[in-house]
Design an enzyme around this catalytic site. Sequence first.
Site, PDB file in Angstrom:
ATOM      1  N   ASP A  14     -30.987  16.603 -14.969  1.00 24.00           N
ATOM      2  CA  ASP A  14     -30.704  16.253 -13.578  1.00 24.00           C
ATOM      3  C   ASP A  14     -29.445  15.393 -13.588  1.00 24.00           C
ATOM      4  OD1 ASP A  14     -32.999  17.526 -12.470  1.00 24.00           O
ATOM      5  OD2 ASP A  14     -34.222  15.903 -13.271  1.00 24.00           O
ATOM      6  N   GLU A 133     -40.112  22.132  -4.708  1.00 23.54           N
ATOM      7  CA  GLU A 133     -40.609  20.775  -4.955  1.00 23.54           C
ATOM      8  C   GLU A 133     -41.857  20.605  -4.106  1.00 23.54           C
ATOM      9  OE1 GLU A 133     -37.132  18.671  -3.789  1.00 23.54           O
ATOM     10  OE2 GLU A 133     -36.040  19.222  -5.609  1.00 23.54           O
TER      11      GLU A 133
END
Lengths: 248, 203
Positions: A14, A133
């Site tokens: 990330d 998500e």
Amino acid sequence: MIRINNFRIIARLDIKNEYVIKGIHLEGLRKVGNPYELACKYYQDGADEIILNDTVASLYGRNNLFDVLKKSCEKVFIPIIIGGGLRSLADVEAALEAGADRVFINTGLIKNPKLIIDITKRYGSQCLSCSIEAKALTSKKWSVYYDCGREDSQLDAMEWIKQVQDLGVGEILLTSIDNEGTKNGFEIPLYEAASKVAHIPIIASGGAGRIEHIISMFKSGLVRGIALASILHYNISTISDIKKELIN
Amino acid sequence: MIAILDYCAGNIRSLINALEQVKARTVLTLDPEVINQCTHLIIPGVGSFGFASDYLMKNNLFPTIHEFNKNKKPILGICLGYHLLQQIGFEDGEHPGLGLLPGTVNRLSEQCRPLPHIGWNDLIIPKSMVQHPLFNNIKNHQFYFAHSYYVGYTNEIPTCAHTRYQDFLFTSLIINDNIIGVQFHPEKSHHQGLTLLENFTKM
């Protein structure tokens, strides 16, 4: 180097600006390293794929990951999957042009599901992963979030999986917001529910903190791969050690 | 010099990087004259058969590639590039391929779940093929796959390697004289993929 047929150990980076970062529940981000160096390290250590996720692109509507991607794919000869802020067929074209092998999209597909048809008609299903998500509402129901877990789309995760796979997505990258960064293990009920509706591969992300978590997920047969971040970034375990345990 | 066919087929950058890593000289081109002067041709590919077949036809590349083949120069088709070498493709309707290999391109059976087939998998190589120079210095025969379509051949072809996905066995590599087709992505298959590409450049 150990390769397990049809099961992938994926290193997930990330990225915020020039750094690999890591948070908890997709929040409270800490810098953990240089993306290019970590991509090369995990490649050498036997990762099956690398995920480069631009964590701020979907917030600011831009993508600054292409430089990292271009440099990484000169030395990393395994698939690189890029995402974060991709919103159009032209964005996908630019990502592939820069060296990505596949893209994953979350916000862009929620805002425009038809984008799936445009991308897969041009590049095939195997080129597009839908990043989801998911945050638990009850023990059997999850809501789909976007913009790095900040916004609730009000979509039901299982209905969304059905919809995107009918439109042609080739894979689901399913992140548990509740378990993400906690190192407390995967949210098994989420993957049990998803595997019942999905006939495309599911990649599990969020929660792996110990090798045992990975072994039990692997043995469950619910998913086709696991994306790892904390456990690798904080040197809790290495990819080669994890794979040795998995084939034992 | 190795010509890489430039037909907007996805991850060409990875392929160029992989070939540079094994010290091969490459040119990314659609120009028939440039292709003619090259010693090897690679048809890469991530994309859909219909789009690619139309694109090659529009740019009048079928005759160029046939000419290249007539001169017995090595041709490598990767994934979609491998599909394009066949007679017909049934992806998004029916489309003609280059016809250099006798197969047809079909969707993997719905019994193959999950689909697409993505990840590393074994090549099952017949004994008669193991000594082929393409496999020089390759000890691990696991390669990276990402596809929903495969090539089927009506008649048994002896110079093929296969891969098993679930209970389905498909041809994952074919060597037919100067023509090589691979369903997997050597440019994404770590050392063994790079070595396979290097071996191709030495053919």
